[in-house]
Scaffold this active site. Structure first.
Site, PDB file in Angstrom:
ATOM      1  CD1 TRP A  52      -2.073  -2.177   1.995  1.00  0.00           C
ATOM      2  CD2 TRP A  52      -2.840  -1.461   0.017  1.00  0.00           C
ATOM      3  NE1 TRP A  52      -3.026  -3.064   1.562  1.00  0.00           N
ATOM      4  CE2 TRP A  52      -3.499  -2.661   0.357  1.00  0.00           C
ATOM      5  CE3 TRP A  52      -3.154  -0.838  -1.196  1.00  0.00           C
ATOM      6  CZ2 TRP A  52      -4.473  -3.241  -0.473  1.00  0.00           C
ATOM      7  CZ3 TRP A  52      -4.113  -1.418  -2.025  1.00  0.00           C
ATOM      8  CH2 TRP A  52      -4.756  -2.593  -1.665  1.00  0.00           C
ATOM      9  CE  LYS A 100      -8.568  -3.310   3.794  1.00  0.00           C
ATOM     10  NZ  LYS A 100      -7.425  -2.589   3.284  1.00  0.00           N
ATOM     11  CG  ASP A 135      -3.053   3.706   4.546  1.00  0.00           C
ATOM     12  OD1 ASP A 135      -4.015   3.473   5.298  1.00  0.00           O
ATOM     13  OD2 ASP A 135      -2.815   3.040   3.510  1.00  0.00           O
TER      14      ASP A 135
HETATM   15  C1  LIG Z   1      -6.926  -2.089   2.019  1.00  0.00           C
HETATM   16  C2  LIG Z   1      -5.932  -1.025   2.171  1.00  0.00           C
HETATM   17  C3  LIG Z   1      -5.819   0.017   1.233  1.00  0.00           C
HETATM   18  C4  LIG Z   1      -6.651   0.063  -0.032  1.00  0.00           C
HETATM   19  O1  LIG Z   1      -7.959   0.344   0.200  1.00  0.00           O
HETATM   20  P1  LIG Z   1      -9.058   0.400  -0.998  1.00  0.00           P
HETATM   21  O2  LIG Z   1     -10.225   0.968  -0.281  1.00  0.00           O
HETATM   22  O3  LIG Z   1      -9.270  -0.994  -1.476  1.00  0.00           O
HETATM   23  O4  LIG Z   1      -8.542   1.294  -2.042  1.00  0.00           O
HETATM   24  C5  LIG Z   1      -4.904   1.009   1.475  1.00  0.00           C
HETATM   25  N1  LIG Z   1      -4.124   0.990   2.564  1.00  0.00           N
HETATM   26  C6  LIG Z   1      -4.182   0.001   3.476  1.00  0.00           C
HETATM   27  C7  LIG Z   1      -3.284   0.020   4.659  1.00  0.00           C
HETATM   28  C8  LIG Z   1      -5.091  -1.033   3.315  1.00  0.00           C
HETATM   29  O5  LIG Z   1      -5.142  -2.023   4.215  1.00  0.00           O
END
Ligand SMILES: *Cc1c(COP(=O)(O)O)cnc(C)c1O
Length: 360
Positions: free
Chosen positions: A101, A195, A171
């Site tokens: 990511w 998540k 993030d």
């Molecule tokens: C799942 C995830 C993403 C991507 O998310 P989407 O909503 O599928 O674009 C980005 N960063 C992290 C840490 C993730 O776990």
């Protein structure tokens, strides 16, 4: 009714209490005679839902007044572009790449300017967090970017990088609300909700208002400007109403439990059950450096892909679902987010123990 222990990395397990309450309110939300799904986002009733959700969220994270909360669509991947579009004024940004990511964010950043990879753990397939105490931070860097919990590889920054005074962007998708967090350490911190918080369809951003500006990169669409969200209560257009409603219920669930300190205590306890087992097993092994282990995502392998496949199939038959590792890593991964009960982790460990004995 049939419920399994769901170890999916996302969309992922939600608290059963929340799902039940939503089910009860499905046809008639509090006497309105309609579902929240059918409700105008401009209605008084919906305004109350989103206002309460934000208030509870702010309370859980102890967010100060000078930080604004935004509910945005486009998930994590759109954030990879929104971050540079809104924050890369000098067209320079430093990225610490500790997984897939972070790598994607870095690649997207390059579309908008000079994104510089100042540290990476790709040399050892992202199994550790690099030392970030003295990195070559660019003098002109608009921000330093990290992915704080690496969902796919199962590592976590337990200490934030020394950004040498540059704004930190993070993030936190897969560790959001898993423990207390000091938002004042970040210029901007965001996470996709699917998540650890709610259904897919939304990312929540928390931004220091000093970084809210009209001076965004030329061509930034209205819907990708942070100010469009902060100035319109995240309702410039129709927001993901139902997702926000469920997130709000999860916030109430967390508050009723005792808040993020209590959640952290439970998460530490749950992860220890699994890691302690992995550390003594002759068959199963964790894949990351111990001190960098995530409490949320726990990848492990037997070292034998056929045995891995057998384990995943038999676990599924035993009601332990979605244990297959990410397609780019293989092996197994157990995501043990907030809503995974301790009993679920214990059931997994009991099953692993049994499998190990049967397959010696
Ligand atoms: C799942 C995830 C993403 C991507 O998310 P989407 O909503 O599928 O674009 C980005 N960063 C992290 C840490 C993730 O776990």
């Amino acid at each position: 009714m049939h419920r399994v222990y769901n170890f999916s990395a996302g969309p992922a397990v939600l608290p059963e209490e929340v799902l039940k309450e939503a089910a009860e309110e499905m046809l008639d939300y509090r006497g309105t005679g309609m579902s929240v799904m059918e409700m105008s986002h401009r209605s008084k009733m919906y305004q109350q839902i989103i206002d309460e959700a934000e208030a509870d969220f702010r309370e859980l994270l102890n967010i100060p007044e000078n930080y604004k909360v935004m509910w945005m669509q486009g998930g994590g991947n759109l954030q990879f572009a929104m971050v540079p579009m809104n924050l890369m004024k000098n067209r320079v940004a430093d990225y610490i790449v500790t997984g897939q990511w972070g790598k994607k964010a870095f690649q997207e950043g390059k579309l908008y300017g000079n994104a510089v990879k100042i540290a990476s753990s790709e040399d050892k397939t992202f199994t550790y967090i690099p030392d970030c105490s003295d990195l070559p931070i660019d003098e002109d860097a608009d921000y330093v970017y990290i992915c704080e919990n690496n969902t796919i590889y199962g590592t976590k920054f337990w200490e934030l990088p020394n950004t040498k005074g540059k704004p930190l962007v993070s993030d936190v998708s897969s560790c959001f609300l898993s423990e207390p967090m000091d938002v004042t350490k970040y210029a901007y911190v965001w996470g996709g909700v699917q998540k650890n918080i709610g259904p897919a369809g939304c990312a929540i951003g928390i931004i220091n208002e000093d970084f809210l500006t009209d001076d965004v990169l030329p061509g930034t669409p209205t819907m990708m400007r942070f100010k469009t969200y902060t100035e319109n209560g995240s309702m410039y257009n129709t927001p993901p109403c139902y997702t926000i409603y469920i997130c709000g219920k999860v916030f109430k669930w967390l508050k009723a439990m005792g808040g993020l300190k209590e959640m952290q205590r439970r998460n530490v306890e749950k992860a220890a059950i699994l890691y302690d087992f992995l550390d003594q097993s002759q068959m199963f092994h964790g894949t990351v450096v111990k001190k960098d282990r995530s409490l949320m995502n726990v990848p492990f392998v037997t070292g034998n892909p056929e045995l891995d496949a057998k384990f995943i199939a038999e676990a599924k038959a035993a009601g332990l679902e979605n244990l297959k590792g990410h397609r780019i890593v293989g092996g197994m991964r157990a995501s043990i987010y907030n809503a995974m009960p301790k009993a679920g982790v214990q059931a997994l460990v009991d099953f692993m123990e049994k499998f190990e004995k049967e397959n010696k």
